[in-house]
Design an enzyme around this catalytic site. Sequence first.
Site: not given
Length: 263
Positions: A150, A166
């Site tokens: 990501s 995350y």
Amino acid sequence: MTRTVQQLFDLQGKTALVTGGSRGLGLQIAFALGEAGARIMLSSRKAGDLEEAAADLQAAGIDARWVAADCAREEDIRKLAEQTMERMGDIDILVNNAGAAWGAPAEDHPVDAWDKVMNLNIRGYFLLSQVVAKRSMIPRQGGRIVNIASIAGLGGNPPEMNTIAYNTSKGAVITFTQALAAEWGKYGINVNAICPGFFPSRMTRGTLDRIGVDKLAANAPLRRLGDDEDLKGTALLFASDAGKHITGQWLAVDGGVSVVTGG
């Protein structure tokens, strides 16, 4: 004889295992690889979602099957690899996509939530890559591993995002990709990562509601969020012979967000 572009992107005869494949980015990637000719094994935790997703793939003429597994659990990971090879033969392409997120300020972030994110987002990637490589790719001296990271792994987020676990896990995925590519290149295994920007999904619904689609889109030079097609080309490049001389790389698919944020 030099192959054509169409031949380089052709995945006929290949088997691809896609985790987190019942919806969202995983299902989009499964369609891309299946449309290029690959046989698809989908995995996620919920059998009902997998059955529906496999039916959608099959309706598009794709050979698709599924195995329910929790990629945060080592026993499920081993079962997933074994059942895939029993039912579909050797695994040519592994897409590590299963993931979790947790929103909380760093000072109050629950440790058990941190562990949950890390166990699925990076430990699971390592364990599944290890078992697939040892059982299928290394003996045949070849394979493709595509890790879904990501742009969150490239640095911090706006303060309102509060996704430190995350971000940290996705930064680890990028480094994991580079280290694994360096080690496994001698076996003919290519390892690369895709770093998506913001794509609407169940996982991101809370952020969309809190920040707003228009504000998130305004952060991208292309002035939009990712859609149901935007990962297909990159995934196919990394999974096919068109990308056979690419390894250890990450590519942001984010509408240009990482350009303006310095990621």
